[in-house]
Design an enzyme around this catalytic site. Structure first.
Site: not given
Ligand code: SIN
Length: 270
Positions: A101, A103, A246, A261
């Site tokens: 995805h 974000d 990612h 985050r």
């Molecule tokens: C995410 O922001 O999608 C999580 C990424 C992660 O936990 O490595």
């Protein structure tokens, strides 16, 4: 590109670089800001080691690159609403980002970037994969590029967040964006559909849309477009959410993996 302050070490030819020579807990000078921004534009996702950051320092670093965005699907911390906890342990039924995805592509203006700082890692596993959507676009045939160019697709947050919060009565963002997007800084074209949020290509029949999205979601999984990051305590990843996707690998259950985050606001894709 030569860097005066930073030591920038590319991880693959297409995506990803590790950066040394900067302390992100301190205010960034103009030169450091400019070199980090340049490295991000060039490598799409950049990684830093040994950055012990408070929430305030994390937010201050993110703010150097734009306004902070409030997550439209997940509540932030009570005292830092712009900071979202990323956490998995033995009670977890899912983890954030288990599918490819970008974000919050469901937002009308999806975030420009995300900055993830990890403080607790399992002994093994818990890597994150990143994919270059420039590389994914560039690898398509000229005929497929021409076919995709005028199309738009629906990005829907409802099925994503209602699966996580089944009792929620909230309506989550749902917006259409171009299937092929132009990066506002680099001017490069890139593929902008992802298997978490994108549900439908507007200009095609339902069956055609399913077939073309299935092809594109599979195309993004090609390891030739990827870099894989192995986290350590106090590692930090900063990805350009406009041109990457990612995937967080959950191969460490029942161990704990935890971090925070912050997202930087973006603009309307064109
Ligand atoms: C995410 O922001 O999608 C999580 C990424 C992660 O936990 O490595």
């Amino acid at each position: 590109m030569t860097y005066e302050l930073l030591d920038v070490r590319p991880m693959t030819k297409r995506i990803g670089a590790e950066i040394f020579g900067v302390d992100l807990s301190q205010p960034l000078g103009n030169q450091a800001y400019s070199e980090i921004h340049t490295a991000l534009m060039q490598h799409q996702v950049i990684f830093f080691r040994d950055q012990a950051l408070t929430h305030d320092a994390h937010k201050a670093f993110a703010r150097s690159f734009g306004d902070l965005a409030i997550h439209s699907g997940v509540k932030g911390l009570d005292d830092h609403p712009e900071v979202v906890a990323i956490h998995a342990d033995e009670n977890s039924k899912f983890v954030a980002g288990e599918k490819w995805h970008s974000d919050l592509s469901c937002d009308p203006e999806p975030p420009m970037g995300s900055i993830l700082h990890m403080h607790t890692l399992p002994d093994h596993g818990g890597d994150t994969l990143f994919a270059s959507m420039y590389a994914a676009y560039d690898a398509l045939s000229p005929a497929m590029k021409r076919f995709l160019e005028p199309l738009t697709a629906v990005h829907d947050g409802n099925h994503v967040y209602k699966a996580i919060f089944p009792d929620s009565t909230k309506t989550y963002p749902c917006n259409s964006h171009p299937v092929v997007r132009t990066h506002p800084v680099t001017g490069r074209k890139l593929l902008f559909v992802n298997s978490s949020y994108t549900t439908r290509v507007n200009e095609l029949s339902k069956e055609e849309s399913q077939a073309i999205l299935a092809f594109l979601f599979q195309h993004v999984q090609n390891p030739n477009f990827h870099v894989r990051f192995r986290w350590q305590r106090d590692s930090l990843a900063f990805w350009d959410n406009r041109c990457t996707q990612h995937f967080a690998v959950w191969d460490y259950f029942p161990d704990v993996r935890s971090g925070y985050r912050v997202t930087v606001a973006g603009d309307k894709p064109f």
